[in-house]
Scaffold this motif. Sequence first.
Motif, PDB file in Angstrom:
ATOM      1  N   UNK A  26       0.825  -1.210   0.000  1.00 44.48           N
ATOM      2  CA  UNK A  26       0.000   0.000   0.000  1.00 44.48           C
ATOM      3  C   UNK A  26       0.851   1.249   0.000  1.00 44.48           C
ATOM      4  N   UNK A  27       1.866   1.273   0.838  1.00 43.15           N
ATOM      5  CA  UNK A  27       2.745   2.440   0.937  1.00 43.15           C
ATOM      6  C   UNK A  27       3.482   2.662  -0.376  1.00 43.15           C
ATOM      7  N   UNK A  28       3.999   1.584  -0.951  1.00 43.34           N
ATOM      8  CA  UNK A  28       4.752   1.694  -2.203  1.00 43.34           C
ATOM      9  C   UNK A  28       3.845   2.124  -3.357  1.00 43.34           C
ATOM     10  N   UNK A  29       2.661   1.541  -3.438  1.00 43.05           N
ATOM     11  CA  UNK A  29       1.719   1.908  -4.501  1.00 43.05           C
ATOM     12  C   UNK A  29       1.296   3.371  -4.377  1.00 43.05           C
ATOM     13  N   UNK A  30       1.114   3.845  -3.154  1.00 48.17           N
ATOM     14  CA  UNK A  30       0.763   5.255  -2.956  1.00 48.17           C
ATOM     15  C   UNK A  30       1.874   6.162  -3.489  1.00 48.17           C
ATOM     16  N   UNK A  31       3.109   5.784  -3.259  1.00 52.93           N
ATOM     17  CA  UNK A  31       4.231   6.577  -3.782  1.00 52.93           C
ATOM     18  C   UNK A  31       4.236   6.577  -5.305  1.00 52.93           C
ATOM     19  N   UNK A  32       4.019   5.407  -5.896  1.00 54.65           N
ATOM     20  CA  UNK A  32       3.982   5.317  -7.358  1.00 54.65           C
ATOM     21  C   UNK A  32       2.866   6.185  -7.925  1.00 54.65           C
ATOM     22  N   UNK A  33       1.734   6.171  -7.261  1.00 56.26           N
ATOM     23  CA  UNK A  33       0.601   6.971  -7.697  1.00 56.26           C
ATOM     24  C   UNK A  33       0.882   8.467  -7.542  1.00 56.26           C
ATOM     25  N   UNK A  34       1.483   8.856  -6.415  1.00 61.37           N
ATOM     26  CA  UNK A  34       1.801  10.268  -6.174  1.00 61.37           C
ATOM     27  C   UNK A  34       2.804  10.813  -7.182  1.00 61.37           C
ATOM     28  N   UNK A  35       3.687   9.947  -7.650  1.00 58.29           N
ATOM     29  CA  UNK A  35       4.675  10.384  -8.632  1.00 58.29           C
ATOM     30  C   UNK A  35       4.106  10.437 -10.041  1.00 58.29           C
ATOM     31  N   UNK A  36       2.882   9.950 -10.211  1.00 58.94           N
ATOM     32  CA  UNK A  36       2.221  10.027 -11.508  1.00 58.94           C
ATOM     33  C   UNK A  36       2.799   9.091 -12.553  1.00 58.94           C
ATOM     34  N   UNK A  37       3.305   7.956 -12.116  1.00 60.75           N
ATOM     35  CA  UNK A  37       3.875   7.008 -13.067  1.00 60.75           C
ATOM     36  C   UNK A  37       2.786   6.384 -13.927  1.00 60.75           C
ATOM     37  N   UNK A  38       3.167   5.900 -15.077  1.00 61.35           N
ATOM     38  CA  UNK A  38       2.232   5.272 -15.997  1.00 61.35           C
ATOM     39  C   UNK A  38       1.891   3.855 -15.584  1.00 61.35           C
ATOM     40  N   UNK A  39       0.928   3.272 -16.290  1.00 62.47           N
ATOM     41  CA  UNK A  39       0.440   1.936 -15.985  1.00 62.47           C
ATOM     42  C   UNK A  39       1.549   0.895 -16.083  1.00 62.47           C
ATOM     43  N   UNK A  40       2.306   0.918 -17.166  1.00 65.07           N
ATOM     44  CA  UNK A  40       3.351  -0.086 -17.380  1.00 65.07           C
ATOM     45  C   UNK A  40       4.432  -0.008 -16.305  1.00 65.07           C
ATOM     46  N   UNK A  41       4.864   1.195 -15.972  1.00 68.08           N
ATOM     47  CA  UNK A  41       5.900   1.364 -14.946  1.00 68.08           C
ATOM     48  C   UNK A  41       5.389   0.927 -13.574  1.00 68.08           C
ATOM     49  N   UNK A  42       4.145   1.235 -13.286  1.00 66.71           N
ATOM     50  CA  UNK A  42       3.547   0.835 -12.009  1.00 66.71           C
ATOM     51  C   UNK A  42       3.443  -0.683 -11.929  1.00 66.71           C
ATOM     52  N   UNK A  43       2.961  -1.311 -13.000  1.00 69.74           N
ATOM     53  CA  UNK A  43       2.860  -2.769 -13.026  1.00 69.74           C
ATOM     54  C   UNK A  43       4.239  -3.401 -12.843  1.00 69.74           C
ATOM     55  N   UNK A  44       5.233  -2.879 -13.571  1.00 73.22           N
ATOM     56  CA  UNK A  44       6.588  -3.426 -13.484  1.00 73.22           C
ATOM     57  C   UNK A  44       7.142  -3.282 -12.066  1.00 73.22           C
ATOM     58  N   UNK A  45       6.926  -2.124 -11.453  1.00 72.47           N
ATOM     59  CA  UNK A  45       7.425  -1.873 -10.098  1.00 72.47           C
ATOM     60  C   UNK A  45       6.772  -2.797  -9.082  1.00 72.47           C
ATOM     61  N   UNK A  46       5.468  -2.990  -9.205  1.00 68.15           N
ATOM     62  CA  UNK A  46       4.765  -3.873  -8.268  1.00 68.15           C
ATOM     63  C   UNK A  46       5.145  -5.340  -8.485  1.00 68.15           C
ATOM     64  N   UNK A  47       5.349  -5.737  -9.722  1.00 68.63           N
ATOM     65  CA  UNK A  47       5.791  -7.112 -10.000  1.00 68.63           C
ATOM     66  C   UNK A  47       7.173  -7.362  -9.412  1.00 68.63           C
ATOM     67  N   UNK A  48       8.039  -6.394  -9.574  1.00 70.81           N
ATOM     68  CA  UNK A  48       9.382  -6.503  -9.025  1.00 70.81           C
ATOM     69  C   UNK A  48       9.336  -6.542  -7.496  1.00 70.81           C
ATOM     70  N   UNK A  49       8.465  -5.733  -6.911  1.00 70.57           N
ATOM     71  CA  UNK A  49       8.264  -5.741  -5.457  1.00 70.57           C
ATOM     72  C   UNK A  49       7.844  -7.134  -4.988  1.00 70.57           C
ATOM     73  N   UNK A  50       6.884  -7.736  -5.692  1.00 70.14           N
ATOM     74  CA  UNK A  50       6.408  -9.065  -5.318  1.00 70.14           C
ATOM     75  C   UNK A  50       7.527 -10.094  -5.396  1.00 70.14           C
TER      76      UNK A  50
END
Length: 173
Positions: A26-50
Motif C-alpha cells: 500500500x505504501x509503495x503503490x501510494x508513492x507510485x501513484x503520487x509520482x504520476x507514473x504510468x500503468x506499465x511502470x507501475x505494473x513493473x514496479x509492483x511485480x518486481x516488489x512481489x
Amino acid sequence: MNASDYLKRSTLYRKLIHGPHGKFAQVYAARLSNEGLGRQCTWRSLSLFRELMDWHVGSGHEPQDLSEGHVSRFFEHRFKHWRPDAGDRSALRRLLSTLRQEGLISAAVPIERTEHEQIVDMFAAYLSNERGLAASTVESHKLLSHRFLMEICPAGADEFAALTPEIIIGYVE
C-alpha cells in the motif's frame, strides 16, 4: 492510464495488499501513484516488489529487515535467470526510500568507503573540476586508477612514498 487508474483495476495490486506484505504494498503503490507514473511502470514496479519480497522472505528473512544488501543479492540471483530491465534498480531504490520514510524498515547503514575508494574519488574530483574532463572519461580513469591502487599499493596510502614515475609508466604500458 496513470498509476492511480491502474491501481483501481489491478488484480496484482489487490493480491499484494491482501497478502502478507500488504502494508508495504500500500505504501509503495501510494508513492507510485503520487509520482504520476504510468500503468506499465507501475505494473513493473509492483511485480518486481512481489518478486523481491517472495525471494527475501523465502530466504528466511523478516520483511522489515530489507536493506540494500538484500536487494543486491536479489539482483545477483535474479539476473542469473532473467535479463535485467533498465528501471529495476531505480524502482527498488524508490521502494527502499519509501519504506524508510514510513518507518517500515530500518535506516540505511552508512557505507564505509575504503582508503582506495576515497583516493580514487579525490582523483576523479580533480579530473572533473581542475582538468575539466567529461564524466565518461573520468569514470574510465576511476576504474584504471582503482585497479592500479589495488595492484601496486595494496596496503594503501602508506606505499605512495615508494611510487616513482617509472613504476607508474611501467604499469600503464
